[in-house]
Design an enzyme around this catalytic site. Sequence first.
Site, PDB file in Angstrom:
ATOM      1  N   CYS A 587      36.376  60.988  26.237  1.00 25.62           N
ATOM      2  CA  CYS A 587      37.325  61.650  25.323  1.00 25.62           C
ATOM      3  C   CYS A 587      37.305  60.975  23.952  1.00 25.62           C
ATOM      4  O   CYS A 587      37.613  59.782  23.839  1.00 25.62           O
ATOM      5  CB  CYS A 587      38.711  61.608  25.959  1.00 25.62           C
ATOM      6  SG  CYS A 587      40.080  61.679  24.809  1.00 25.62           S
ATOM      7  N   CYS A 590      40.543  59.411  22.755  1.00 28.01           N
ATOM      8  CA  CYS A 590      40.813  58.201  23.559  1.00 28.01           C
ATOM      9  C   CYS A 590      40.047  57.009  22.984  1.00 28.01           C
ATOM     10  O   CYS A 590      40.566  55.890  22.915  1.00 28.01           O
ATOM     11  CB  CYS A 590      40.386  58.400  25.010  1.00 28.01           C
ATOM     12  SG  CYS A 590      41.195  59.773  25.849  1.00 28.01           S
TER      13      CYS A 590
END
Length: 792
Positions: A587, A590
Amino acid sequence: MDLYKYLHQLLCLRFCQLLVIYLVTVQYLVSGVDFYELLGVNRGASDKEIRKAFKKLAVTLHPDKNKDPDAHDKFLKINRAYEVLKDEDLRKKYDMHGEEGLKDDFHGGQKYESWRFYQEEFGLYDDDPEIITLSRSDFEQSVEGTDDVWFINFYSPHCSHCHTLAPTWREVAHELGGVLRIGAVNCEDNWHLCRIQEIQSYPSLIIYPSKEKYFGEKTVRDLVKYALKYVRVKVIELRKGNFEKKVRNTKSELPWLITFCGDTGDCLEPNTALKLAGMLEDLANVASLDCHNNNVKLCQDLGNTDGTVFYNQGEVQEGKGLKITSLVAQDIATQVLSQLPDVTDLDTSKFQTIQEKLNHGQEKAWLVHFVEGSEGRDLELRKLPVLLKDLKVGRVDCQQNRHICNDLHIHKFPSFVLFKSQGGHENYYGRMTAHDVAAFARDSSSIKLEALSPKDFHGHRVGPSSSQTWFIDFFAPWCPPCMKLLPEFRKAAKNYGEVVNFGTVDCTIHVDLCKMYNIHSYPTTILYNQTVPHQFHGHHDVRSIIEFIQDTLNPPVITLEYNTFYSHVVDKKVDDIWLVDFFAPWCGPCQQLAPEWRRLAKMLKGSKNIHVALVDCVAQHNLCQEQQVHSYPTLRLFPAGSTNTGSYFAYSGWNRDADSLKSWVYDFLPSKVETLDWNKFFGNVLTSSTPWIIDFFAPWCGHCQIFKPEFEKVAEGIEGIAKAGKVDCDANRGLCQQAAIRAYPSVRFYRGTVNPGQTQNPYGLDINSQSAQEIIMFVKNNLPHKSTHDEL
């Protein structure tokens, strides 16, 4: 039964085919047209190639000239593509995740300039080979990292004076080529660099390394004259009285270039001679000899009364020397360089002997120039032995020593490799000029960083199976973000090379090795800490890299698995607070959050009962499903006062930087700061003998939110000697107006009343600081004195 199985398999196959078509269609709709295809460049295009490609499209497709009704929308697409690909960080995110990876970081590309701007002003010096366009990383390595003399033009494409100067600057570059280095910095594309260099107006012309700004007339003559003052050489004036001492009895081992000034007028102009002295610094002595008056016989004895002659060392005499046929500095320098000795040629035997000595620490570092026949033998590179007096310089011809070049995977010419005195080597990927190569070699010789190949991994010396700690940069030379990261990675190696081993892998050469380690984008930088890989996702600067190394070797964040999550978080102690980041390694947001989350953990390290943790939802899939985590990153705070419930508060703020997250956390901590309205402010503060420190804030003020945790530290630091309060100026406008609050946050100190019934001035004492330590010190230094004193 067999028929049933066959039909079942056929249906499954058909379903899979339809699913693939669906996914491809969805991916196309999500990602749209490829940005590289839009601009017509390959994925390895340099910043300059991207800029030139965009300019070409901008001039032809601009709505000012293109009457297509959809011209505006089409131009916005190529403008967005350019805005992303010209930015190092955005380009890497796009390469890794497509447009999906840009959602949280890029909202630009919606504005563009007039057609005239792209036609006449955009990419001002892109087509000038004698002017070096400098980016931030170029500047740090080639300008600040060397003692070379640079004359640099800091400009803006929107500055009319910059465009007026451009033809003059090109002529200056032509005049001074080889004498000193001429650069240009576009301050719109490199605003951070220009801010560091304190550029406040355009154009700003600055000489480095002295960093002096030019304020004179902007003519070619004046600019060249000014720049030549900084050339650290001089032309030697020979005459009858000093000839023997300067030439015959000198200890100099350099050859001589002498211009004889007689009646024909064929001697060099003073400025031309000075330029040559700069071009040939440490390569040859440049001198002038006036063949009139007392020097007539000296010139006759040398057999020259006019013109310019090159003499080898120790051969300044009649009948010797090479007559120079040009009066142009660049042409003369080329003729002189062709007469200088070349670097040492290395055959297989010499090369192997050097490598053996280097591996045992018995030899100085060697810079080796790899060529193929006549290709790559630039005369300018003969300067290298002089520029690298503390290193050795050699050349390998790959036509005659093919196995050496194959072993080192060298297939591009010319190439340079620095072989280090303690073993290992590093390849050079920069501009092929003598000064740039020399700067690399000097720097590389002192850095513990080496180029790695499959044999290093197969031997378990490096990589996931090694017991040592290795930080490895997997990159491609054609990738601009890779080339911008590499100098920062090398700086980190210089600072941390004693603790961590640093290496690079060129994925254009070692394709199978990079596939084996699942390297799908460049650069991919991984720290292998005792076989455990940790991928670096931070900013491409040395500070972020070193911070990542420190955080990996000494993790500030707790990693939770299924069992530890339930025992530590769900069944936590009543007074504990747990902060948990549920993330996925693939991600993009992230990855951007990770360094901020680690920074938050370090900020809260001294706070009692606060724990910062993370959960990898790919490795802990069942846990994340049970916790109903459906998107990444998901940030949750499990508050004090509860246990065995799993109750939490989710973070919904827009900003995910450490300061904003810390401010959010402090909302859940017991506070020593009292909330005040008008009645409390008047009754508890203005009429009280107790000292107070007050934070006047507004809920919408970002700086106020960041300051809030600092003010909590203030409240703790002054406990027992003063009280702390806060006033919401949105809810108490009249109070804040009476206290003359004009900015947020404002910190005021009220010393307390001396006599009963007295009221303090609502203005208090203003404290111009947002540092907890400074505010606490201010309070302690301004407390009312309690001690008695004698009366006279």
